[in-house]
Design an enzyme around this catalytic site. Structure first.
Site, PDB file in Angstrom:
ATOM      1  N   ALA A   1       0.839  -1.208   0.000  1.00 52.33           N
ATOM      2  CA  ALA A   1       0.000   0.000   0.000  1.00 52.33           C
ATOM      3  C   ALA A   1       0.874   1.258   0.000  1.00 52.33           C
ATOM      4  O   ALA A   1       1.965   1.249   0.580  1.00 52.33           O
ATOM      5  CB  ALA A   1      -0.923  -0.001   1.214  1.00 52.33           C
TER       6      ALA A   1
ATOM      7  N   CYS B   1      11.535   5.493   2.778  1.00 57.99           N
ATOM      8  CA  CYS B   1      11.489   6.904   2.385  1.00 57.99           C
ATOM      9  C   CYS B   1      11.909   7.778   3.567  1.00 57.99           C
ATOM     10  O   CYS B   1      11.255   8.767   3.886  1.00 57.99           O
ATOM     11  CB  CYS B   1      10.119   7.293   1.852  1.00 57.99           C
ATOM     12  SG  CYS B   1       8.740   6.772   2.878  1.00 57.99           S
TER      13      CYS B   1
ATOM     14  N   GLY C   1       0.139   1.313  -3.265  1.00 62.92           N
ATOM     15  CA  GLY C   1       0.079   0.580  -4.522  1.00 62.92           C
ATOM     16  C   GLY C   1       0.892   1.153  -5.661  1.00 62.92           C
ATOM     17  O   GLY C   1       0.942   0.558  -6.739  1.00 62.92           O
ATOM     18  N   GLY C   2       1.551   2.285  -5.457  1.00 61.02           N
ATOM     19  CA  GLY C   2       2.297   2.919  -6.547  1.00 61.02           C
ATOM     20  C   GLY C   2       3.396   2.054  -7.114  1.00 61.02           C
ATOM     21  O   GLY C   2       3.600   1.999  -8.340  1.00 61.02           O
TER      22      GLY C   2
END
Length: 327
Positions: A133, A257, A135-136
């Protein structure tokens, strides 16, 4: 104005200030801080959906000064992977989810493509996106190749629903028969699916620096900073599970990230010191090829770390790759 202006959480910023000044140096952190704390400087990329025919979208992107991210940098770039970027800050308008109509593009931070490029999925391979999630990255994987099957896992119930909606918005029904959604704790997948996958992506839960700066109040910030100490243990456990799920000779990519050394290179070092069945894969060629589009930190062992920078305000994004030994 319509939208409320984003506000920086001072507690989180002060914590980052102390941590990243020490880890990255005061000069590097000062430049990064300037970008992270100014959303008006952020850049956004546009990933086209090759399951549609986005010719009009491409025309609009060219008119607005966008160019293909990987057009010249990577000779081995999948022809079906088209990501457009602009040197200027700004965000192309998003498309709403509509029942029975596929979206033509996905808005993302361009550095999110690095884990996908590093994984290098090929047609017919068995692939696991362990923490999928929203989902990119799953969508980006499907722009590169058509796996034999793709398992998209997300343990959080609410995020899992969002993942399913994203897949429905971008993937035609005819292709959904080789895509499966899991909603289990990624730390158990290795036991449930031993040596099942050719490629595994672990885009791990992390202390998302951009999000934390703007989505925290004082109470949330205090809790998140305390919980941050537990994240490397969770990330290490997810990686160990992924290694068990990987077939001998298969490849695994780990990404976050965050700029955090504890969650990035320290986790990788822990895995390499404790798991004798994987070896690191050098990603320096990928970094060199894309150095004109991204600013990479120097001196990072066994991985790439994207630093937000003026005119290259992508990231943070850390990427490392492993290969499982053939016994």
């Amino acid at each position: 104005m319509g939208r409320l202006q984003k506000r920086v959480c001072k507690l989180v910023l002060d914590y980052f200030e102390a941590t990243y000044t020490k880890e990255l140096g005061s000069i590097a952190w000062r430049k990064i801080r300037e970008i992270l704390t100014a959303p008006e400087l952020w850049q956004y990329a546009v990933l086209l959906n090759n399951f549609t025919s986005p010719c009009e979208v491409e025309k609009r992107l060219h008119e607005k000064g966008y160019h293909l991210l990987l057009q010249e940098a990577l000779s081995a770039r999948p022809e079906t992977l088209k990501c457009y970027v602009n040197k200027s800050p700004g965000k192309f308008p998003s498309q709403r989810h509509q029942f029975d109509r596929l979206k033509e593009y996905y808005i993302l931070n361009a550095s999110s493509l690095l884990p996908v490029l590093a994984l290098d999925v090929r047609d017919g391979e068995r692939v696991l996106d362990m923490c999928a999630a929203p989902g990119g990255k799953s969508i980006a994987l499907l722009q590169c190749a058509l796996p034999g099957y793709l398992h998209c896992n997300e343990a959080d119930v609410h995020r899992s629903r969002r993942l399913k909606q994203t897949l429905e918005s971008f993937v035609p029904k005819s292709h959904m028969n080789f895509i499966t959604n899991f909603d289990v704790d990624g730390r158990s997948i290795g036991k449930l699916c031993p040596q099942m996958y050719d490629k595994v992506l672990v885009d791990a839960p992390c202390s998302n620096d951009r999000s934390w700066l703007f989505s925290s109040d004082a109470e949330q910030a205090t809790t998140r900073i305390l919980q941050r100490k537990t994240l490397p243990g969770i990330q290490t456990a997810l990686l160990r599970s992924a290694i068990h799920a990987l077939r001998p000779g298969g490849s695994l990519v780990y990404s976050t990230c965050t700029l955090s050394k504890a969650e990035n290179s320290d986790v990788v070092a822990n895995i390499l010191n404790s798991c004798d069945d994987v070896i690191p894969v050098d990603l320096s060629d990928l970094g060199t090829a894309l150095s004109h589009e991204f600013t990479f930190a120097s001196g990072v062992r066994h991985g790439l770390l994207v630093l937000p920078d003026q005119g290259k305000s992508w990231g943070p994004m850390f990427v490392a790759k492993f290969r499982k030994k053939i016994q």
